[in-house]
Structure formats: structure tokens, C-alpha cells
Design an enzyme around this catalytic site. Structure first.
Site, PDB file in Angstrom:
ATOM      1  CE1 TYR A 126      -3.956   2.166   0.627  1.00 48.29           C
ATOM      2  CE2 TYR A 126      -2.320   3.511   1.742  1.00 48.29           C
ATOM      3  CZ  TYR A 126      -3.565   3.370   1.167  1.00 48.29           C
ATOM      4  OH  TYR A 126      -4.414   4.439   1.116  1.00 48.29           O
ATOM      5  CD1 TRP A 128      -1.443   7.341  -1.428  1.00 45.94           C
ATOM      6  CD2 TRP A 128      -1.406   9.248  -2.609  1.00 45.94           C
ATOM      7  NE1 TRP A 128      -2.691   7.902  -1.359  1.00 45.94           N
ATOM      8  CE2 TRP A 128      -2.695   9.079  -2.064  1.00 45.94           C
ATOM      9  CE3 TRP A 128      -1.144  10.378  -3.371  1.00 45.94           C
ATOM     10  CZ2 TRP A 128      -3.728   9.999  -2.277  1.00 45.94           C
ATOM     11  CZ3 TRP A 128      -2.162  11.295  -3.580  1.00 45.94           C
ATOM     12  CH2 TRP A 128      -3.445  11.090  -3.040  1.00 45.94           C
TER      13      TRP A 128
HETATM   14  N1  MGD Z   1      -1.473  18.683   1.858  1.00 45.41           N
HETATM   15  C1  MGD Z   1      -1.894  17.403   1.827  1.00 45.41           C
HETATM   16  N2  MGD Z   1      -3.093  17.124   1.253  1.00 45.41           N
HETATM   17  C2  MGD Z   1      -3.537  15.839   1.263  1.00 45.41           C
HETATM   18  C3  MGD Z   1      -2.754  14.770   1.779  1.00 45.41           C
HETATM   19  C4  MGD Z   1      -1.507  15.121   2.376  1.00 45.41           C
HETATM   20  O1  MGD Z   1      -0.782  14.239   2.888  1.00 45.41           O
HETATM   21  N3  MGD Z   1      -1.115  16.420   2.373  1.00 45.41           N
HETATM   22  N4  MGD Z   1      -3.213  13.475   1.709  1.00 45.41           N
HETATM   23  C5  MGD Z   1      -4.290  13.177   0.765  1.00 45.41           C
HETATM   24  C6  MGD Z   1      -4.951  11.911   1.098  1.00 45.41           C
HETATM   25  S1  MGD Z   1      -4.162  10.452   0.723  1.00 45.41           S
HETATM   26  C7  MGD Z   1      -6.193  11.833   1.610  1.00 45.41           C
HETATM   27  S2  MGD Z   1      -6.931  10.309   1.862  1.00 45.41           S
HETATM   28  C8  MGD Z   1      -6.958  13.034   1.944  1.00 45.41           C
HETATM   29  C9  MGD Z   1      -7.638  12.898   3.299  1.00 45.41           C
HETATM   30  O2  MGD Z   1      -8.602  13.839   3.456  1.00 45.41           O
HETATM   31  P1  MGD Z   1      -9.276  14.069   4.874  1.00 45.41           P
HETATM   32  O3  MGD Z   1      -9.526  12.782   5.539  1.00 45.41           O
HETATM   33  O4  MGD Z   1     -10.425  14.939   4.654  1.00 45.41           O
HETATM   34  O5  MGD Z   1      -8.097  14.875   5.591  1.00 45.41           O
HETATM   35  P2  MGD Z   1      -7.694  15.278   7.066  1.00 45.41           P
HETATM   36  O6  MGD Z   1      -6.853  16.487   6.917  1.00 45.41           O
HETATM   37  O7  MGD Z   1      -7.089  14.111   7.741  1.00 45.41           O
HETATM   38  O8  MGD Z   1      -9.057  15.621   7.790  1.00 45.41           O
HETATM   39  C10 MGD Z   1      -9.812  16.749   7.458  1.00 45.41           C
HETATM   40  C11 MGD Z   1     -10.184  17.512   8.696  1.00 45.41           C
HETATM   41  O9  MGD Z   1     -11.154  16.794   9.465  1.00 45.41           O
HETATM   42  C12 MGD Z   1     -11.115  17.319  10.788  1.00 45.41           C
HETATM   43  N5  MGD Z   1     -11.527  16.290  11.749  1.00 45.41           N
HETATM   44  C13 MGD Z   1     -10.754  15.356  12.341  1.00 45.41           C
HETATM   45  N6  MGD Z   1     -11.499  14.601  13.168  1.00 45.41           N
HETATM   46  C14 MGD Z   1     -12.754  15.073  13.107  1.00 45.41           C
HETATM   47  C15 MGD Z   1     -13.980  14.710  13.721  1.00 45.41           C
HETATM   48  O10 MGD Z   1     -14.073  13.770  14.496  1.00 45.41           O
HETATM   49  N7  MGD Z   1     -15.076  15.431  13.366  1.00 45.41           N
HETATM   50  C16 MGD Z   1     -15.038  16.466  12.501  1.00 45.41           C
HETATM   51  N8  MGD Z   1     -16.162  17.102  12.236  1.00 45.41           N
HETATM   52  N9  MGD Z   1     -13.889  16.843  11.931  1.00 45.41           N
HETATM   53  C17 MGD Z   1     -12.773  16.150  12.199  1.00 45.41           C
HETATM   54  C18 MGD Z   1      -9.689  17.709  11.036  1.00 45.41           C
HETATM   55  O11 MGD Z   1      -9.638  18.980  11.662  1.00 45.41           O
HETATM   56  C19 MGD Z   1      -9.045  17.678   9.678  1.00 45.41           C
HETATM   57  O12 MGD Z   1      -8.286  18.827   9.368  1.00 45.41           O
HETATM   58  O13 MGD Z   1      -6.102  14.167   1.952  1.00 45.41           O
HETATM   59  C20 MGD Z   1      -5.341  14.281   0.757  1.00 45.41           C
HETATM   60  N10 MGD Z   1      -4.745  15.590   0.709  1.00 45.41           N
HETATM   61  N1  MGD Z   2      -2.638   8.809  11.919  1.00 44.87           N
HETATM   62  C1  MGD Z   2      -2.924   8.860  10.618  1.00 44.87           C
HETATM   63  N2  MGD Z   2      -2.295   8.027   9.766  1.00 44.87           N
HETATM   64  C2  MGD Z   2      -2.596   8.058   8.463  1.00 44.87           C
HETATM   65  C3  MGD Z   2      -3.542   8.978   7.962  1.00 44.87           C
HETATM   66  C4  MGD Z   2      -4.187   9.860   8.882  1.00 44.87           C
HETATM   67  O1  MGD Z   2      -5.041  10.690   8.515  1.00 44.87           O
HETATM   68  N3  MGD Z   2      -3.829   9.775  10.191  1.00 44.87           N
HETATM   69  N4  MGD Z   2      -3.827   9.007   6.616  1.00 44.87           N
HETATM   70  C5  MGD Z   2      -3.677   7.740   5.918  1.00 44.87           C
HETATM   71  C6  MGD Z   2      -3.831   7.886   4.474  1.00 44.87           C
HETATM   72  S1  MGD Z   2      -5.335   8.515   3.952  1.00 44.87           S
HETATM   73  C7  MGD Z   2      -2.899   7.489   3.581  1.00 44.87           C
HETATM   74  S2  MGD Z   2      -3.280   7.540   1.914  1.00 44.87           S
HETATM   75  C8  MGD Z   2      -1.598   6.928   4.011  1.00 44.87           C
HETATM   76  C9  MGD Z   2      -0.423   7.344   3.101  1.00 44.87           C
HETATM   77  O2  MGD Z   2       0.609   6.464   3.275  1.00 44.87           O
HETATM   78  P1  MGD Z   2       1.724   6.220   2.130  1.00 44.87           P
HETATM   79  O3  MGD Z   2       1.106   6.332   0.791  1.00 44.87           O
HETATM   80  O4  MGD Z   2       2.435   4.965   2.466  1.00 44.87           O
HETATM   81  O5  MGD Z   2       2.683   7.459   2.389  1.00 44.87           O
HETATM   82  P2  MGD Z   2       3.760   8.141   1.442  1.00 44.87           P
HETATM   83  O6  MGD Z   2       4.571   9.016   2.329  1.00 44.87           O
HETATM   84  O7  MGD Z   2       3.096   8.776   0.283  1.00 44.87           O
HETATM   85  O8  MGD Z   2       4.660   6.909   0.996  1.00 44.87           O
HETATM   86  C10 MGD Z   2       5.049   6.705  -0.314  1.00 44.87           C
HETATM   87  C11 MGD Z   2       6.464   6.168  -0.339  1.00 44.87           C
HETATM   88  O9  MGD Z   2       6.770   5.858  -1.695  1.00 44.87           O
HETATM   89  C12 MGD Z   2       8.074   6.325  -1.985  1.00 44.87           C
HETATM   90  N5  MGD Z   2       8.176   6.503  -3.448  1.00 44.87           N
HETATM   91  C13 MGD Z   2       7.898   7.591  -4.192  1.00 44.87           C
HETATM   92  N6  MGD Z   2       8.095   7.321  -5.502  1.00 44.87           N
HETATM   93  C14 MGD Z   2       8.500   6.043  -5.582  1.00 44.87           C
HETATM   94  C15 MGD Z   2       8.860   5.203  -6.671  1.00 44.87           C
HETATM   95  O10 MGD Z   2       8.801   5.562  -7.837  1.00 44.87           O
HETATM   96  N7  MGD Z   2       9.245   3.937  -6.363  1.00 44.87           N
HETATM   97  C16 MGD Z   2       9.292   3.478  -5.085  1.00 44.87           C
HETATM   98  N8  MGD Z   2       9.691   2.227  -4.887  1.00 44.87           N
HETATM   99  N9  MGD Z   2       8.964   4.261  -4.043  1.00 44.87           N
HETATM  100  C17 MGD Z   2       8.561   5.521  -4.295  1.00 44.87           C
HETATM  101  C18 MGD Z   2       8.211   7.586  -1.188  1.00 44.87           C
HETATM  102  O11 MGD Z   2       9.568   7.934  -1.007  1.00 44.87           O
HETATM  103  C19 MGD Z   2       7.494   7.181   0.124  1.00 44.87           C
HETATM  104  O12 MGD Z   2       8.380   6.589   1.033  1.00 44.87           O
HETATM  105  O13 MGD Z   2      -1.330   7.330   5.359  1.00 44.87           O
HETATM  106  C20 MGD Z   2      -2.391   6.975   6.245  1.00 44.87           C
HETATM  107  N10 MGD Z   2      -1.968   7.196   7.606  1.00 44.87           N
HETATM  108 MO    MO Z   3      -5.248   8.703   1.651  1.00 51.18          MO
END
Ligand code: MGD
Ligand code: MGD
Ligand code: MO
Length: 805
Positions: A126, A128
Site C-alpha cells: 500500500y 502512493w
Molecule cells: N497537503 C496534503 N493534502 C492531502 C494529503 C496530504 O498528505 N497532504 N493526503 C491526501 C490523502 S491520501 C487523503 S486520503 C486526503 C484525506 O482527506 P481528509 O480525511 O479529509 O483529511 P484530514 O486532513 O485528515 O481531515 C480533514 C479535517 O477533518 C477534521 N476532523 C478530524 N477529526 C474530526 C472529527 O471527528 N469530526 C469532525 N467534524 N472533523 C474532524 C480535522 O480537523 C481535519 O483537518 O487528503 C489528501 N490531501
Molecule cells: N494517523 C494517521 N495516519 C494516516 C492517515 C491519517 O489521517 N492519520 N492518513 C492515511 C492515508 S489517507 C494514507 S493515503 C496513508 C499514506 O501512506 P503512504 O502512501 O504509504 O505514504 P507516502 O509518504 O506517500 O509513501 C510513499 C512512499 O513511496 C516512496 N516513493 C515515491 N516514488 C516512488 C517510486 O517511484 N518507487 C518506489 N519504490 N517508491 C517511491 C516515497 O519515497 C514514500 O516513502 O497514510 C495513512 N496514515
Molecule cells: Mo489517503
């Protein structure tokens, strides 16, 4: 194919190259070795600030320069790592040659497959990775493992795990609400009152899995508020909402985890005030009488009125009744960010959102109804292209075992155990080899101290990554991958549809290789080289995938009448020369409009074809955490409130994508003395003698970490915010015992203090419920104190971004 890398294609005399990342499309300037500057694509009205992390990222000292192996594994052979003193996460690394590494690796694959079978390989991987349709690390590793006879894979995502499993049971597939979401133009034009659970955090909408073009969120929110629309944001953080000079934005900040109670009370208030749309409920839903009974307290003796919810949400009753009234004043839209379902009973929050929209009766009307993911990613709100994007075929996986991503540690630690999931059960396989490319479990998984114990158990852990992440530091075999800047490729997005030709901008760093070349060399050694490559080099694959897609979309009868903004797709060479190709999109329409107009002609995919406000119960469906209707259950984590009184929001970071480029300039500028910032309300800080800029220790019974205090009165008191993504950096990690018994591994030992500020040392890996078994990492109860060097010793500097060898 010999598996040797293609010659590097970068031509340093060309000043600028089109490139793309998950957070945007741009051109880069390069000195041949590294990115020196980045210019956003001209079609992007609001480029992501994350672009600032890119310059310097190719040759950063945290790059893995060449193949490396943990000494204990190389010298003693595969086995659970704690058998030796030099275990995973502790032992030192040796540099070895590519040939030696690949030979040993091929032997190990043969041993595991012959002795234990393909299901003993965990190849979920898993994560990105990077943008790029061909060099996409997940596609590469899955194609390789499937060709090799298959591997245990995961199911669902950390992003929307509960939505993916549960939404189809009650209304429609998750992709319908992300890709087929109501477009911004409809919201801006028609919506009058927008209730946004989790706010509309623009910080998140920079990104999109696979790439993205324009960023319309901020502009659309401004246009909506300019038109006089009302935005009611429900979130512990004010920063999740926009500012607008003329007002229009209301901030409601309930206690985290209480949204389902808030939503049920809104339904109850509409019901008792005669505002529930009974005609809609009768025609388009099943089970509303049962839900009415539950709301009125007929089922359990508890009336779900505003006063009841107020004491759970810790907000005034009147804030709930006023919101219910506002929702009846015009076209109403109810949305939730994905964070609402990334917590225990997240399925119920989803159901309550749908139920509230059903009580309002505007689902399918322009700008009305419900939505998920606005403010989570760039995709929701952008119109989509009607056809799929080119992608590398992965082939069928002969191993059918699928384990929910959020059960990773549980699976590794409890082979043979059976868990309920969706409408059936899953039995955990006995995993011997873990293979990861393009993801970082030490970023994404919860309860990292348990993950360390889990990762000690397999015989072999292989990680491909460009950087020395904590996951690479817990691997036996470390394979240096290239970054997107070092490769030719192309990428695209379905919503806001764009195809981008990516041009290698630099030479390959040191002795790193494209994942494709590594897998090709390994496939050759394992006798599956021809099947894996089909005789194509990476350059030939990219051309082939584009041309095959071009043929498909230009001959498909449905696609023929579409309007191509830049003209029909040109030849591959012309596409590469142009750099960017905009794709046709479907007309902007509110989600579920067709169903509303003709519910029998366009039935939903649910058992009844209608919205399910109750679900049938039999088999595993009778489990206590699977209620019959949207139901309030207090999160177990709240039991910690007395000893650990602060709600820590572990949301997505504003300064990077996950853990990616944590060493980049934008991410680094946000750190406090090198540690991740934790936002704390001045009242909570004062009660603990904490000043702005202080080093603090954040802890609960699962672990502890350092962070830098930022005093911030824009968050709800008793809430702190430590975003994800700081690279895990344990002070001097203790050897990890194999097994789930934590008695010999103290997560609160000074040695296991994460000195950088990764909130996943604190979060729980309990799952949402037995329905989806999805992650609950969004928030967790903690305590915070000023860091006391007299007790813990001088805080050691962060070394997470130093190379391990
Ligand atoms: N800059 C940036 N953007 C991203 C990402 C990133 O790593 N960096 N990751 C991307 C990915 S993979 C995903 S899946 C999305 C995730 O998208 P989301 O899940 O929407 O992202 P979060 O920022 O975790 O949460 C949004 C907001 O929900 C609020 N929140 C937390 N808990 C609660 C609660 O219990 N109730 C309510 N009402 N609000 C709550 C928090 O204040 C938080 O800022 O974001 C994407 N966008
Ligand atoms: N507590 C908490 N935990 C969370 C979340 C949260 O809201 N709260 N959000 C969750 C969510 S929504 C997500 S999507 C996950 C994200 O979790 P991940 O998708 O595992 O996080 P990334 O940091 O994007 O990891 C991608 C890795 O791929 C590597 N990479 C980039 N390009 C390449 C390539 O071409 N080849 C290879 N082999 N590697 C490469 C990068 O260096 C990095 O180490 O985290 C989750 N974890
Ligand atoms: Mo995500």
C-alpha cells in the site's frame, strides 16, 4: 531484455521539462543532477505550495545511493529478526552489488514459494509512490508478483476504507461520490446552505492520486460565498474553513468523534419540527419508520434530541437546533471529509450523513443532497472524463487472500486468526516475506510500536524506495529506486481530466534504478522475464500504453462524439512534444439526478434499489458493532479522557504529501527546532506551563514522541493537532521481540521516544468496526507535557533524514 537500465534520457541542455506529481503539473528547471526550480502549469489557478518541496529532492542526503542489506540477514540468512541482536530497525547495513543482491533475492523468493507457497508473500505494498502511469510502483510490484504466481494482497484504503465497504450497502459505490461527485459549478450556482462536516480544508485539495491539473477549490469556495451561500463548517480546527470578508461562514467545533450524535440530533429536530420530507423518505428510502423510532427513543429509551447530542458533542443545544433550522431555508448540501470515517464507527457517521440528506429530501436536486471528500482531495467537485486512463496491466493474482490494509500488524502477529469483514470473514495467512514498493507503513500505519513487533516476525522484508525512510530502516533488503524526476513517463487524472507527458529532468541518482529495471532483472533470474516485460523496454512500454489508449478512446463509439478541448489525441511523439493534453469531460450534473428522476429506471445498487436507512441482519451481520440503523456509539478511545485528556488530531499535513519530501524546504520551514509542530490552545498550554516554541512530550500508553509547541487559539480547547508525516525517529530503539506480547518491549522506554513527532506512535490500530475493518488513525487521546531533559535526558537531534549507510 537484460534488466539493465535504459540509458538516462535527460538532456541537460534543455532548460525545462514537463513533470507531474500527485500535487500538480509543472515544468522543472534542472542542472542535470537535481531539480533547481519548478514552474506551475499555466492552467492551474491555485498551484499547490507542496511544489516548493521539490527542488533539491533528487540528490538529498536521505537518498539511498545503492543496494543495501541488513548485516544480520546477509550473514545469517532469513528468519524472524529478533533471533539476532542486529534485528530490524536496529541492525547495520552493508552495501552490496546489484548482482549479488538480486541473486540472493531470487533464491529467497524461490525458498519462500517452494516451502510456504505464494500466499506467504505479502505484496499489498500500500502507498502512493509517485505519479506516472507506467512507473507507478504499485502497478510494477503487483505485475511482478502476479507473474510470479501471486501474493497475498490488501483490500481497501487508509483514505476511504469505511466508505468503500459501507457506502455500496446503503446507497452507491464510493467512486460514484468521488469521481461522480456534484461539480463545483452546481454548488456555486444552486446550493444555499452547506453543512460541511470536517470543514472544507483547502490544504488537502492540492493533491490527487496520480496527478492533477487545475486546483479550483479555493476559487469555488470564494464564488459560493460571494453569491451569498452559507457555509456551516463542523470541525475541531477553524483552519479547515475558508475566510470570507462578507462572512457567510459559521464554525461549529464539537468534541472530535461526536459527529454521528450531532447528525442524528439534526434528523430528530427536523422530524419533530415537521421538516422531514416524508414524501421523499417514502419514495426513495427503506427503513425510515424504523429510524424515526430510534430517533424518538422508542428502540432504546433515549431520545436523540438536540439536548442529548449537545452533552456528547460538548456544544450548546441551541447550536444544533439553529443548524437544523438553517438547513430548511434553501437548497441544502451535506458533505463530510474522509476524516469522519477514519475513526471508530466511521461507518455510522457515513450513514448519518446520508440519513440527514434523506430527511431533507433534496438528494438529486441541483446543488442539494450529500457528498463525501470535498476538502479531502482535488478530485471531488471536478467533472470527470468518461473513459479510463492508460495503465500498466497487472494481470490476475492467483492468490485470492485479501486482508484489509488497516489489519497489517494484526495479520502479521496472528497468523491463522479469523476476523469478520463486510458480509463474510477473513483468515489471516502466515506471512514469511513482506515486499514493499512505493509506500511507507511507518508513515501510514497506526500504533508504530506494535508495527515494529509485527515486522520482526517475517523471515524477510524487502523495501524499494528512493529514500531512507523508517520502513527502509526496518527492511532486510533495501532497493534504491529512482524518483519521477529521473524518469520519462506520463500521467493523468480522470477528474479535471488531463494527460501529462513527463520528461526525465535529471540523471539517475547514484546507483539507483527504476523499479521496472529491478523487477525485470529479478524476473529474469526467476525465469519469468519474458512474461513480465513482454519484450518491451520502459520507453517502449510508455509509447505502447499511450498508443493503445489513443486507439481505444478514438474508436470507442461513445467517445467519438466528445469534444476534445485540444483536439483529438495526437501521436505519441507529438503528445510528448506538447506536454499536456486536456481530455473531454461529461456534463456537470448533481450526483444521483438520474435516480431521482427515474428511480425504477436507474435503481441504486443497494438490495432495495433505494437508500437503505436500515439494513437486514443475519450471519455476521448480527455482530454487536453492526447496528440495524444509523446508530450512536461512543468511541472506546473516549474512555482514556481522564488520564489523557487531549484529543490529538492526526490529520493530513499542509506542508507535504504524507511522509514524502519531509526533508523539503516547505516541510522543514514548519518544524520547531527540527521537530514537527503541535498546535495547542493557549488555555491548555498555560495549564501545562508550555510556551510557544517549547519542546513537548506527547504520550499515551501506546507510545511517546517529541514535538514543538505552537500556541493557537483557532482550535477547540482540549484539542491538539499534530499532523502526520514526520519520519519516525526512535531515540535508540530497543531490540524488538517477536510476537504480540508487549511485556518485554516498553513503548514508553526513553529509547523508544520518537524524537521527531510522528503521531502514529500514539494512534490505535483498532478498526472502525467489523463492517469495514478500516483505519481509525484520525484522532487519539493523549497527554502533553513540557519536555523535561532532567528526566529524559537531552533531546537528541533528529536523524531521520540521514542515510543509514
Ligand atoms: N497537503 C496534503 N493534502 C492531502 C494529503 C496530504 O498528505 N497532504 N493526503 C491526501 C490523502 S491520501 C487523503 S486520503 C486526503 C484525506 O482527506 P481528509 O480525511 O479529509 O483529511 P484530514 O486532513 O485528515 O481531515 C480533514 C479535517 O477533518 C477534521 N476532523 C478530524 N477529526 C474530526 C472529527 O471527528 N469530526 C469532525 N467534524 N472533523 C474532524 C480535522 O480537523 C481535519 O483537518 O487528503 C489528501 N490531501
Ligand atoms: N494517523 C494517521 N495516519 C494516516 C492517515 C491519517 O489521517 N492519520 N492518513 C492515511 C492515508 S489517507 C494514507 S493515503 C496513508 C499514506 O501512506 P503512504 O502512501 O504509504 O505514504 P507516502 O509518504 O506517500 O509513501 C510513499 C512512499 O513511496 C516512496 N516513493 C515515491 N516514488 C516512488 C517510486 O517511484 N518507487 C518506489 N519504490 N517508491 C517511491 C516515497 O519515497 C514514500 O516513502 O497514510 C495513512 N496514515
Ligand atoms: Mo489517503
Amino acid at each position: 531484455m537484460t534488466g539493465r537500465p535504459d540509458p538516462t534520457v535527460a538532456t541537460p541542455d534543455v532548460p525545462e521539462y514537463h513533470q507531474a506529481s500527485h500535487w500538480g503539473t509543472y515544468t522543472v528547471a534542472s542542472d542535470g543532477q537535481d531539480i533547481t526550480a519548478v514552474t506551475p502549469w499555466a492552467g492551474d489557478q491555485d498551484p499547490s505550495p507542496l511544489l516548493r518541496n521539490l527542488p533539491g529532492s533528487v540528490t538529498h542526503r536521505s537518498r539511498i545511493d545503492g543496494p543495501a542489506v541488513r548485516r544480520g540477514w546477509w550473514e545469517d540468512g532469513p528468519g524472524p529478526s529478533a533471533d539476532r541482536g542486529t534485528g530490524r530497525g536496529k541492525g547495520s547495513y552493508l552495501r552490496v552489488s546489484w548482482d549479488d543482491l538480486l541473486d540472493r533475492l531470487a533464491d529467497e523468493f524461490r525458498r519462500v514459494i517452494d516451502t510456504h507457497g505464494n500466499h506467504a508473500i505479502y505484496g499489498s505494498s500500500y502507498g502512493w509512490g509517485s505519479a506516472g502511469r507506467f512507473h507507478h510502483a504499485q502497478s510494477q510490484i503487483h505485475r511482478f508478483l502476479h507473474t510470479l504466481g501471486g501474493a497475498t494482497r490488501s483490500v481497501n484504503t487508509y483514505s476511504t476504507g469505511a466508505l468503500e465497504v459501507f457506502l455500496p450497502q446503503i446507497v452507491c459505490p464510493e467512486t460514484d461520490v468521488s469521481r461522480g461527485s456534484t461539480p463545483w459549478s452546481q454548488i456555486v450556482e444552486h446550493t444555499d446552505v452547506w453543512l460541511a462536516l470536517g470543514g472544507t480544508p483547502a490544504k488537502n485539495t492540492g493533491t490527487n492520486d496520480g496527478g492533477t491539473g487545475d486546483h479550483p477549490t479555493r476559487g469555488a469556495l470564494t464564488a459560493y460565498l460571494n453569491r451569498g451561500g452559507t457555509l456551516i463548517g463542523v470541525s475541531p480546527l477553524r483552519a479547515d474553513l475558508p475566510d470570507h470578508p462578507d462572512g457567510g461562514v459559521t464554525w461549529i467545533a464539537p468534541r472530535p468523534g461526536s459527529d454521528t450524535a450531532f447528525l442524528l440530533a439534526l434528523c430528530h429536530t427536523l422530524l419533530v419540527n415537521g421538516h422531514a420530507d416524508h414524501e421523499f423518505l417514502s419514495s426513495y428510502t427503506v427503513g425510515h419508520n424504523h429510524l424515526n423510532d430510534y430517533l424518538r427513543g422508542h428502540t432504546d429509551g433515549i431520545v436523540k434530541d438536540a439536548a442529548w447530542a449537545a452533552q456528547l458533542c460538548h456544544i450548546p443545544t441551541e447550536q444544533i437546533t439553529r443548524t437544523a433550522h438553517q438547513l430548511t431555508t434553501g437548497r441544502a448540501l451535506i458533505t463530510a471529509t474522509w476524516s469522519l470515517q477514519r475513526q471508530q464507527h466511521g461507518e455510522m457517521a457515513i450513514w448519518a450523513v446520508v440519513a440527514l440528506a434523506a430527511y431533507l429530501g433534496q438528494i438529486g436536486l441541483p446543488g442539494g443532497g450529500f457528498g463525501f471528500g470535498y476538502g479531502s482531495m482535488n478530485e471531488p467537485g471536478l467533472t470527470q472524463t468518461p473513459f479510463g486512463l492508460p495503465s500498466l496491466p497487472q494481470g490476475p493474482n492467483p492468490v485470492t487472500t485479501r486482508v484489509p490494509v488497516a489489519a497489517l500488524s494484526d495479520m502479521l502477529l496472528r497468523p491463522g486468526a479469523t476476523i469478520p469483514y463486510a458480509t463474510g470473514t477473513i483468515t489471516y495467512p502466515d506471512i514469511r516475506l513482506v515486499h514493499w514498493a512505493g509506500g511507507n507503513p511507518f508513515h501510514h500505519h497506526q500504533n508504530l510500536n506494535r508495527l515494529r513487533r509485527a515486522l520482526a516476525r517475517p523471515d524477510t522484508v524487502i523495501v524499494h524506495d528512493p529514500y531512507w525512510t523508517a520502513m527502509a530502516r526496518h527492511a532486510d533488503i533495501v532497493i534504491p529506486s529512482t524518483t519521477a524526476a529521473e524518469r520519462d513517463d506520463f500521467t493523468g487524472s480522470r477528474n479535471g481530466a488531463l494527460l501529462v507527458a513527463m520528461h526525465a529532468a535529471t540523471a539517475r541518482h547514484a546507483d539507483s534504478r527504476d523499479d521496472y529495471d529491478t523487477f525485470t532483472a529479478l524476473a529474469d533470474r526467476l525465469g519469468i522475464g519474458a512474461a513480465f516485460t513482454e519484450g518491451r523496454t520502459s520507453q517502449e512500454w510508455i509509447r505502447y500504453l499511450y498508443e493503445e489508449w489513443r486507439h481505444r478512446v478514438t474508436t470507442d463509439s461513445a467517445a467519438r462524439d466528445l469534444r476534445w478541448p485540444d483536439g483529438p489525441p495526437p501521436s505519441y511523439d507529438e503528445f510528448r512534444a506538447r506536454g499536456v493534453l486536456r481530455l473531454p469531460t461529461v456534463p456537470a450534473r448533481t450526483m444521483l439526478t438520474d435516480w431521482r428522476a427515474d428511480p425504477t429506471g436507474h435503481p441504486l445498487s443497494t438490495p432495495s434499489g433505494k437508500i437503505q436507512l436500515t439494513l437486514p441482519r443475519d450471519g455476521v451481520l448480527t455482530l454487536p458493532d453492526r447496528p440495524h440503523q444509523p446508530t450512536w456509539s461512543a468511541p472506546a478511545e473516549w474512555d482514556e479522557e481522564t488520564s489523557h485528556p487531549l484529543h490529538l488530531i492526526a490529520n493530513q499535513p499542509r506542508t507535504r504529501l504524507h511522509s514524502q519530501l519531509d526533508h523539503g524546504p516547505l516541510s522543514q520551514a514548519s518544524k520547531i527546532a527540527g521537530r514537527e509542530p503541535i498546535h495547542i490552545h493557549p488555555v491548555d498550554a498555560a495549564a501545562r506551563g508550555i510556551s510557544d516554541g517549547d519542546l513537548v512530550r506527547v504520550f499515551n500508553h501506546r507510545g511517546h514522541c517529541l514535538a514543538g509547541a505552537v500556541l493557537d487559539d483557532t482550535l477547540r480547547p482540549a484539542v491538539v493537532n499534530l499532523s502526520t508525516g514526520a519520519w519516525y525517529d526512535p531515540a535508540a530503539p530497543t531490540p524488538v521481540p517477536v510476537g504480540d506480547d508487549s511485556s518485554t518491549y516498553d513503548p514508553l522506554a526513553p529509547a523508544n521516544l520518537d524524537v521527531h513527532g510522528n503521531p502514529n506512535v500514539l494512534t490505535s490500530d483498532r478498526r472502525t468496526s467489523s463492517i469495514a475493518q478500516a483505519t481509525t488513525g484520525q484522532w487519539v487521546m493523549v497527554q502533553v507535557e513540557r519536555y523535561d531533559p532532567a528526566r529524559w535526558g537531552p533531546a537528541r537531534p533528529v536523524r531521520a533524514h540521514d542515510p543509514a549507510c
